[in-house]
Design an enzyme around this catalytic site. Structure first.
Site, PDB file in Angstrom:
ATOM      1  N   GLY A 553       0.709  -1.276  -0.141  1.00  0.00           N
ATOM      2  CA  GLY A 553      -0.141  -0.075   0.086  1.00  0.00           C
ATOM      3  C   GLY A 553       0.869   1.326  -0.075  1.00  0.00           C
ATOM      4  O   GLY A 553       2.090   1.176   0.620  1.00  0.00           O
ATOM      5  N   VAL A 554       0.275   2.528  -0.648  1.00  0.00           N
ATOM      6  CA  VAL A 554       1.394   3.447  -0.752  1.00  0.00           C
ATOM      7  C   VAL A 554       0.364   4.616  -0.414  1.00  0.00           C
ATOM      8  O   VAL A 554      -0.952   4.897  -1.235  1.00  0.00           O
ATOM      9  CB  VAL A 554       1.972   3.743  -2.220  1.00  0.00           C
ATOM     10  N   GLY A 555       0.642   5.653   0.397  1.00  0.00           N
ATOM     11  CA  GLY A 555      -0.235   6.760   0.518  1.00  0.00           C
ATOM     12  C   GLY A 555       0.675   7.910   0.181  1.00  0.00           C
ATOM     13  O   GLY A 555       1.560   7.644  -0.207  1.00  0.00           O
ATOM     14  N   GLY A 556       0.109   8.991   0.256  1.00  0.00           N
ATOM     15  CA  GLY A 556       0.677  10.441  -0.129  1.00  0.00           C
ATOM     16  C   GLY A 556       1.852  10.494   0.788  1.00  0.00           C
ATOM     17  O   GLY A 556       2.810  11.139   0.132  1.00  0.00           O
ATOM     18  N   PHE A 557       1.979  10.141   1.870  1.00  0.00           N
ATOM     19  CA  PHE A 557       3.121  10.288   2.858  1.00  0.00           C
ATOM     20  C   PHE A 557       4.058   9.205   3.415  1.00  0.00           C
ATOM     21  O   PHE A 557       4.133   9.510   4.328  1.00  0.00           O
ATOM     22  CB  PHE A 557       2.576  11.335   3.820  1.00  0.00           C
ATOM     23  N   LYS A 559       4.518   4.489   2.932  1.00  0.00           N
ATOM     24  CA  LYS A 559       4.333   3.182   2.468  1.00  0.00           C
ATOM     25  C   LYS A 559       3.991   2.019   3.485  1.00  0.00           C
ATOM     26  O   LYS A 559       4.311   2.024   4.599  1.00  0.00           O
ATOM     27  CB  LYS A 559       5.445   2.666   1.454  1.00  0.00           C
ATOM     28  N   LYS A 574       3.458   0.163   8.778  1.00  0.00           N
ATOM     29  CA  LYS A 574       3.589   1.549   7.746  1.00  0.00           C
ATOM     30  C   LYS A 574       4.567   2.465   8.333  1.00  0.00           C
ATOM     31  O   LYS A 574       4.692   2.711   9.586  1.00  0.00           O
ATOM     32  CB  LYS A 574       1.996   2.002   8.500  1.00  0.00           C
ATOM     33  N   ASP A 671     -15.261   9.792   8.907  1.00  0.00           N
ATOM     34  CA  ASP A 671     -14.657   9.548   7.580  1.00  0.00           C
ATOM     35  C   ASP A 671     -15.110   8.024   7.165  1.00  0.00           C
ATOM     36  O   ASP A 671     -14.356   7.159   6.793  1.00  0.00           O
ATOM     37  CB  ASP A 671     -13.430   9.514   7.393  1.00  0.00           C
TER      38      ASP A 671
END
Length: 878
Positions: A553-557, A559, A574, A671
């Protein structure tokens, strides 16, 4: 020949005598100011007389044109041949569209094509900020398909476009920049990608007025003053005439185009257009705002708060624009009070990306007159941009006693700021060097680095103390603090939680964004109950030294890596990006929430790493990932059966119901969406991502007043309008999830026709027609009991009520979902519920879906046909 236009020449670059030269064109325009003519651009003053602005430099080039082209506003674009004393070329580079069109400027009917790097060179008379406008129009041509051109454009030290292309379009594309030039010679290079070519239709390079962009602006986060704007190149992303029509370049003093705000205004019913006569618009006598800042046409129109029949008008007007989280942005907001009848009637707040920009903005005290132009500049740091979106809001000031609440906005400009690579299009500099990411230049970052270095010794001492404490752990500590049955599953989407695993993950340890003051004991002491503290070496070994192949998984800030301990236990590791500043508050919230919550259907943190300034959280690996992956079929996973979907929704509802009622003080998730509902190997649902969560209001309160955050498509419209958060906001979001589960399509899909973009609105339209079965997931057709579907849709409809007071509690929703599941099981005789198994279909021939009638009561059912069920839902907790 008109004044302000300058001569130049085009010369080919030198070629070796042998082998045969590779032809390239270097277009060098050495332009001289004509002393006997000028171009005056007129604007309207307060008194109605004309004032003029004479740009020191005014280069207007019709690239590829055979002669001068004069526009309706009097400006003349000179052709390339007219600006040269001679022209060498090895191919026919002058193109003609072969047709004429009155809808576009004449210079769009020709273009100049470059097969090799080519440079326009300008001799400017006055260094300072200049407009650069590049005009592109890929018209049809038998020799070149302009829409396939791929090329880069840069000045001497600013990369404007990298591997840029212009798709087929019926409208021209204009790229507009404001750049400070310090030298008298300015170059503009066009560099085709290997095997391709470059083209340009027209170029404008014009001086901007002195002080047009100040060197300082208001910084939104951290609050304060942002200085040094003159060192940044700017690209105009949006320029909106709020509440008004398009303003064409010939109607603007500076040749700018202002577009209407209708495509960017969220919840249009919350806003109302207003206008005033042009003659009533005034500019301050001190010259702080002039017609050069923005034309009177901008200040003569506005959006104000729409009049509402409700008693409470505490809502905001909101504009949303797409932006890149890799850049900071300069935001210029234009105001002019054309709605008040007297002074001191209008006070309102301004929010940027949910953060307070100005509290109780009082135009009367700033301008001393009604209908007087005013503007304010803000800088939005890249770290405050969530989901690649910029949000601008204006709303009534809290506690204002000035009369009817109101707020206005007249104009809006959004300009991208160059990054540390000196680029406006990626992490590469003009010289081709890679700058490791899109990091923007930030004074805050520089200060943080300096303070961090100064406090490094203190951090090392505290880390040493922590290490000693770790070495003194009792025997069996690791086993005692190992995994539990409610450990946190992997959240693989780019949610606020994933993005929050950044620099803020150890904010308590660093102390602030600007220091590394060492708070190791915060985690080591177990004050928050975060569980096991892993060593960095353990996690390195588990992830094969954070191998890129282990990224799941890769988020904006950050991995997420799949790790495995020596005993075979899989982990989700994470690892935050330490260079990022975004998501700090969300990260802290996540830690605090997860340390207090324990429930079978809520995620839980199991450990962290507190070494080497790392920001790492560790969760149990969830093999089946987010619910969304099981709905759309794009991931190759088999679709869930109706019974499985009901069970997943029930699990998520139990988790949310526990959040609202089971904790010491209720918690609002804020959310809720299908990417935040995760499934384990047994498809047990758990609610994840508490980075945006808020404590629920106390018994003495009805709501929590807070800036709007969440995900579009799921966001409660009442919360969006009023900024008043309640548990019913989660209920609305869950209602969208229920429709998403039933219809198997995203909550928002901009690619669809306008009426289908928003799933909740679209599904409710079909439900009111009694034809909801037409948009149900095809995998479910023929497998759902009509009674079960009826109960499910009733609950969903009630969740989506416009006002929170009309929505059920999560306990009521849970009750109805369990009822729908028991209706499904009873009608199908408990067969295998796999959609591929037809054994379930012949048991109940009448299961072919029938139109659903509209029901307002949440628990309305056909009592004669309904089986006896247990009406008390099971609430599980720990």
């Amino acid at each position: 020949m008109t004044g302000g236009e300058k001569h130049g020449e085009v010369r080919p670059s030198p070629s070796p005598p042998s082998p045969p030269p590779i032809f390239s064109l270097h277009c060098l325009f050495f332009l001289l100011v004509l002393s006997n003519t000028i171009v005056a651009i007129n604007a309207q003053s307060n008194s109605g007389t004309k004032v003029s602005f004479t740009p020191a430099d005014n280069f207007l080039i019709d690239c590829g044109g055979p002669k001068s082209t004069q526009l309706a506003d009097g400006r003349t674009f000179r052709s390339d041949p007219q600006s040269t004393s001679f022209l060498y070329t090895t191919e026919d580079i002058k193109l003609s569209a072969g047709t004429t069109s009155s809808s576009i400027a004449p210079f769009y009917l020709t273009a100049r094509v470059f097969s090799d790097k080519s440079t326009y060179s300008f001799s400017i008379s006055e260094p300072g900020r200049h407009w650069i406008r590049l005009h592109f129009y890929p018209f049809s041509n038998p020799k070149y398909n302009l829409s396939t051109a791929v090329f880069s454009v840069n000045t001497d030290d600013i990369l404007l476009l990298r591997e840029f292309s212009v798709p087929n379009s019926i409208t021209p594309v204009v790229k507009e920049y404001l750049i400070t030039f310090k030298n008298e010679r300015v170059s503009l290079a066009f560099i085709p990608k290997k095997g391709s070519f470059a083209f340009i239709n027209a170029i404008e390079l014009v001086s901007a007025p002195d002080g047009f962009i100040a060197d300082t602006a208001s910084n939104v986060q951290p609050a304060g003053e942002f200085s040094g704007l003159s060192s940044y190149a700017l690209e105009v992303s949006y320029r909106l005439n709020v509440g008004g029509p398009t303003i064409k370049p010939e109607e603007d003093t500076m040749g700018r185009e202002w577009k209407p705000d209708t495509g960017f205004l969220e919840f249009e019913v919350a806003a109302q257009n207003v206008s005033a006569a042009l003659r009533t618009i005034k500019y301050p006598e001190d010259g702080s705002v002039t017609p050069l800042t923005a034309p009177a046409l901008v200040y003569s129109t506005a959006e104000k708060m729409a009049e509402s029949n409700t008693v409470d008008q505490n809502f905001n007007i909101t504009w949303q624009m797409t932006a890149s989280h890799a850049y900071s942005y300069l935001i210029r907001l234009h105001f002019c009070d054309i709605v008040s009848k007297s002074l001191n009637e209008l006070y309102f707040n301004v929010y940027l990306n949910g953060l307070m920009g100005v509290a109780s903005l009082d135009l009367s005290s700033l301008t001393s007159n009604l209908a007087t132009a005013y503007y304010k500049d803000f800088v939005i740091n890249a770290t405050t941009i969530i989901n690649d979106t910029i949000s601008i809001q204006v709303g009534p000031a809290t506690g204002s006693e000035s009369g009817s609440p109101n707020a206005i906005l007249n104009g809006l400009e959004v300009m991208k700021m160059s990054n540390s690579a000196g680029s406006l299009d990626g992490p590469y500099a003009v010289d081709g060097s890679y700058h490791g990411g899109y990091a923007t230049k930030s004074t805050v970052t520089k200060v943080a680095s300096a303070i961090g270095l100064a406090l490094g010794v203190m951090a090392l001492i505290l880390l040493g103390m922590m290490f000693c404490r770790w070495r003194r752990r009792p025997v069996g500590w690791e086993k005692k603090n190992s995994f539990s049955s409610w450990l946190l599953p992997l959240h693989v989407s780019q949610s606020s939680f994933l993005s929050s695993c950044s620099k803020g993950s150890y904010r308590h340890r660093f102390g602030s964004n600007k220091s590394k003051s060492g708070y190791s004991s915060f985690f080591a002491s177990g004050a928050l109950g975060v569980g096991r503290i892993f060593t960095f070496a353990e996690l390195q070994h588990a992830t094969h030294n954070f191998d890129e192949k282990a990224v799941v998984g890769v988020g904006g800030f950050g991995k997420v890596y799949l790790g495995e301990l020596e005993d075979g236990t899989k982990l989700a590791v994470k690892r935050g990006n330490p260079s990022s500043e975004q998501g700090i508050n969300e990260f802290q919230t996540e830690i605090q929430m997860l340390s207090k919550l324990r429930h079978r259907h809520l995620v839980s943190l199991i450990g962290c790493c507190d070494e080497n300034s790392e920001m790492i959280l560790v969760y149990e690996y969830m093999s089946n990932g987010p619910l969304r992956d099981h709905l759309y079929g794009s991931t190759g996973l088999p679709p869930l059966s109706w019974k499985q979907r009901l069970e997943v929704c029930i699990g998520a509802a139990r988790g949310l119901h526990y959040l609202h009622t089971g904790a010491a003080q209720g918690i609002i998730h804020r959310d809720v969406k299908t990417t935040n509902i995760l499934l384990d190997e047994n498809l047990i649902a758990k609610v994840a991502d508490f980075g945006l969560s808020k404590a629920a209001p106390s018994l003495e309160q009805t709501h929590v007043s807070t800036a709007v955050k969440g995900s579009f498509g799921y966001l409660d419209p009442e919360y969006f309008r009023r900024q008043q958060l309640t548990e019913k906001s989660d209920v609305y979001s869950f209602g969208v999830v229920l429709f998403e589960v039933l219809c198997a399509r995203p909550a928002i899909n901009p690619a669809l026709p306008r009426e289908q973009v928003n799933l909740a609105e679209w599904a409710m339209q079909w439900h009111r027609k009694g034809q909801l079965e037409k948009i149900i997931d095809p995998h479910l057709v023929g497998t759902i009991s009509p009674a079960s579907l009826k109960k499910y849709v009733e609950a969903t409809e009630k969740c989506l009520a416009e006002y929170g007071v009309d929505r059920p509690s999560m306990g009521d929703v849970l009750w109805n979902l369990e009822y729908a599941l028991q209706l499904q099981e009873a009608s199908m005789g408990q067969p295998n519920d796999d959609p591929s198994d037809n054994s379930a279909r012949h048991i109940l021939p009448e299961t072919t879906l029938v139109p659903i009638q509209e029901h307002r009561g949440l628990t309305t059912i056909d009592e004669d046909s309904a089986p006896e069920v247990n009406a008390m839902p099971l609430i599980e907790g720990r």
